[in-house]
Each structure stands twice: as structure tokens, then as C-alpha cells.
Write a protein that holds these residues in place. Structure first.
Motif, short mmCIF file in Angstrom:
data_model
loop_
_atom_site.label_atom_id
_atom_site.label_comp_id
_atom_site.label_asym_id
_atom_site.label_seq_id
_atom_site.Cartn_x
_atom_site.Cartn_y
_atom_site.Cartn_z
N LYS A 214 1.20 2.21 1.66
CA LYS A 214 0.99 3.53 1.08
C LYS A 214 0.39 3.40 -0.32
CE LYS A 214 3.33 7.88 -0.07
NZ LYS A 214 4.63 8.61 -0.11
N ALA A 215 0.90 2.46 -1.10
CA ALA A 215 0.41 2.27 -2.47
C ALA A 215 -1.06 1.87 -2.49
CB ALA A 215 1.26 1.23 -3.18
N ILE A 216 -1.43 0.94 -1.61
CA ILE A 216 -2.81 0.46 -1.63
C ILE A 216 -3.77 1.55 -1.20
CG2 ILE A 216 -3.18 -0.52 0.70
CD1 ILE A 216 -4.02 -3.12 -0.72
N ASN A 217 -3.33 2.45 -0.32
CA ASN A 217 -4.18 3.58 0.07
C ASN A 217 -4.28 4.60 -1.06
OD1 ASN A 217 -5.20 3.68 3.07
ND2 ASN A 217 -3.23 2.65 3.14
N LEU A 218 -3.19 4.84 -1.78
CA LEU A 218 -3.23 5.79 -2.90
C LEU A 218 -4.12 5.29 -4.03
CD1 LEU A 218 0.46 7.09 -3.15
CD2 LEU A 218 -1.57 8.33 -2.37
N ILE A 219 -4.19 3.99 -4.20
CA ILE A 219 -5.09 3.43 -5.21
C ILE A 219 -6.53 3.84 -4.92
CG2 ILE A 219 -6.09 1.25 -6.05
CD1 ILE A 219 -3.25 0.06 -5.92
N HIS A 220 -6.87 3.97 -3.64
CA HIS A 220 -8.22 4.38 -3.25
C HIS A 220 -8.41 5.89 -3.24
CE1 HIS A 220 -10.13 0.55 -1.83
NE2 HIS A 220 -8.86 0.17 -1.87
N LYS A 221 -7.36 6.61 -2.95
CA LYS A 221 -7.50 8.05 -2.72
C LYS A 221 -7.24 8.91 -3.96
CE LYS A 221 -6.18 7.86 2.17
NZ LYS A 221 -5.15 8.25 3.17
N THR A 222 -6.55 8.37 -4.97
CA THR A 222 -6.20 9.18 -6.14
C THR A 222 -6.66 8.49 -7.42
OG1 THR A 222 -4.04 8.19 -6.68
CG2 THR A 222 -4.10 9.80 -4.88
N THR A 223 -6.60 9.25 -8.51
CA THR A 223 -6.87 8.68 -9.83
C THR A 223 -5.57 8.56 -10.63
OG1 THR A 223 -7.36 10.91 -10.67
CG2 THR A 223 -9.22 9.58 -9.89
#
Length: 269
Positions: A214-223
């Protein structure tokens, strides 16, 4: 590198992505762990996966037209002269549903397509090669996987156990440990057996892996800041986040953020 993807809406809860990747020049990539299993169709020449697991048994799954890439818990280094791959990203629960494979057999390992598609691989290969483009291949694969799943007696069980893990992942951590078996309704040993079957790893590792993913995807999807991402993923402080991230990625989240590409969990080597 050319990359295309398709969201298989018929497979919601089982698959998040059907993808196709192609390059005509030498590439070297570091593939970080993701909490899923990929069914891969190799449409070009074999490529090489560098892993202690495969090297130890002199096994290269990419020599096959089709293989089921297992749940890898450590980064993989891959290289190829050129490649053309087509595949579907499946939840770990799909391995048992679709192929009758206990997920523990797929931890850091792969299985040949002629095993998982006994007697049907020639038909699948002919079909994949006969379709004119990625969109048609993706639509066909979605329907094919859906046909294998729709009447499966364990489908509801798999969906429930996957939803349970997602719910625990989203649970905000106070730093106080809790027992996953309290949420399954089963004993500790039976909960362990369930997780080994459907996820291939013990409950605590599965929860940590899901939070890392989840963290690695949020790094791509959010600022959002890394601190905020860590909190949103259920880590109770930054040191906890860094420790778990490093466990799976073998690098801290700050280093991944600096090196990230458009492809989640894929870094040039």
C-alpha cells in the motif's frame, strides 16, 4: 519501453491489472516485491531472473511460453536483450482458486504454465498469438479467467479472507500489538493454516507485506509526505515504516522515492 494496461472489471477483488510490456533493447531492472502473483505469457525470447532461489536449482521460468510467477518477498534483478510480455496480476488467493496450488508452494518460486494449465496450454498459446492487439488479448484473458472462477465453490471464502487482510491493513496502529486470530474467528493454528494456503506466508508477515505494498503505491499516487504515507498505511511511527519497507525493498522509502519510475516497484538497475 512500451507499457499498456487494462483494468478487468469482471475480476474485481481477484485481479487489478492486465498488462503488456515490450522493449527492443537491452534492459536491466530491479523488481521490488508486490503482494500478488502474475500469470505471464512470454511472447518473445527468454529473459533472465537473477535470484538465489532460481540459481540454486538452475531454473529459468521465462524459458517457457507461460509461467505463474509466485509471491516474491525479496527484490529480483532481471535482464533481457529484448522482451514482449503479456500477463495478468492476480491476488494471491487466486492461485488456489484457479490452479489448485497452495500459495506456500509459490513463495519465492514460479510454476510452469504446462502444469497449471494441464492439457489447455496449446489452446491458450494459439489464442494469445492469434489476437491482433493488446486490447483484444486483454479482453479475451479477462473472459477466460472469469470463466474459470465464476462457479468455484471457494470464491466467497477467498474474497472474505482477502477483504479481512485489507481491513486489518487499513486499521490505524497505536503501536499496541494485536492477534490476527481475534479477527478471523479461528484458533491461532487454524488461522496460520488459512494464511499459508491463501497468502503463502504467516499472518504477521502478510499484514506487513500488504502495508508495504500500500505504501509503495501511495508513493506513486499521492504527493503526501513519507511520514503521512506511513501513518496512512498503519505504521505507528516513521522508524516502524522504514524498518518494514527495508525488509521487503532492501532500501528505505526515501531512496525508493528518489529512484521511482512510472512503473510501480520497477527500478532501472
Amino acid at each position: 519501453m512500451e507499457y499498456q494496461y487494462y483494468i478487468p472489471k469482471k475480476l474485481e477483488g481477484i485481479s487489478t491489472l492486465i498488462w503488456e510490456q515490450k522493449t527492443g533493447c537491452p534492459k536491466q531492472w530491479l523488481m521490488l516485491p508486490e503482494f500478488n502473483i502474475d500469470l505471464i505469457f512470454n511472447l518473445e525470447k527468454p529473459w533472465t531472473i537473477h535470484s538465489e532461489y532460481y540459481k540454486g536449482k538452475s531454473y529459468n521460468p521465462t524459458e517457457k511460453f507461460c509461467f505463474l510467477s509466485g509471491l516474491h518477498t525479496k527484490p529480483l534483478y532481471v535482464e533481457f536483450q529484448n522482451c514482449h510480455m503479456f500477463g495478468i496480476r492476480l491476488n494471491t488467493t487466486a492461485a488456489s482458486l484457479l490452479f489448485g496450488v497452495d500459495c506456500s508452494e509459490l513463495k519465492n518460486w514460479s510454476i510452469d504454465g504446462d502444469y497449471v494449465f494441464a492439457g489447455r496450454l496449446n489452446y491458450i498459446q494459439d489464442k494469445v498469438y492469434s489476437l491482433p492487439d493488446f486490447y483484444n488479448r486483454a479482453k479475451w484473458l479477462e473472459e477466460f479467467i472469469f470463466s474459470l472462477l465464476r462457479q468455484h465453490s471457494d470464491l466467497n471464502t477467498a474474497m472474505k479472507i482477502s477483504a479481512l487482510l485489507d481491513g486489518l491493513c487499513n486499521k490505524k496502529s497505536s503501536g499496541i500489538s494485536f492477534r490476527i486470530e481475534d479477527y478471523t474467528g479461528y484458533s491461532r493454528m487454524h488461522t496460520l493454516r488459512i494464511f499459508q494456503k491463501w497468502f503463502g506466508i504467516p499472518p504477521s508477515e502478510a499484514l506487513a507485506f500488504r502495508r508495504f505494498e500500500k505504501a509503495i503505491n501511495l508513493i506513486h499516487k499521492t504527493t503526501d509526505s513519507l511520514t503521512q504515507i506511513g501513518l496512512d498505511c498503519g505504521f505507528y511511527d516513521q522508524s516502524h515504516f522504514i524498518r518494514i519497507f527495508r525488509k521487503f525493498a532492501e532500501m528505505p522509502p526515501k531512496q525508493y522515492l528518489k529512484r521511482k519510475t512510472e512503473a510501480v516497484a520497477q527500478l532501472p538497475y
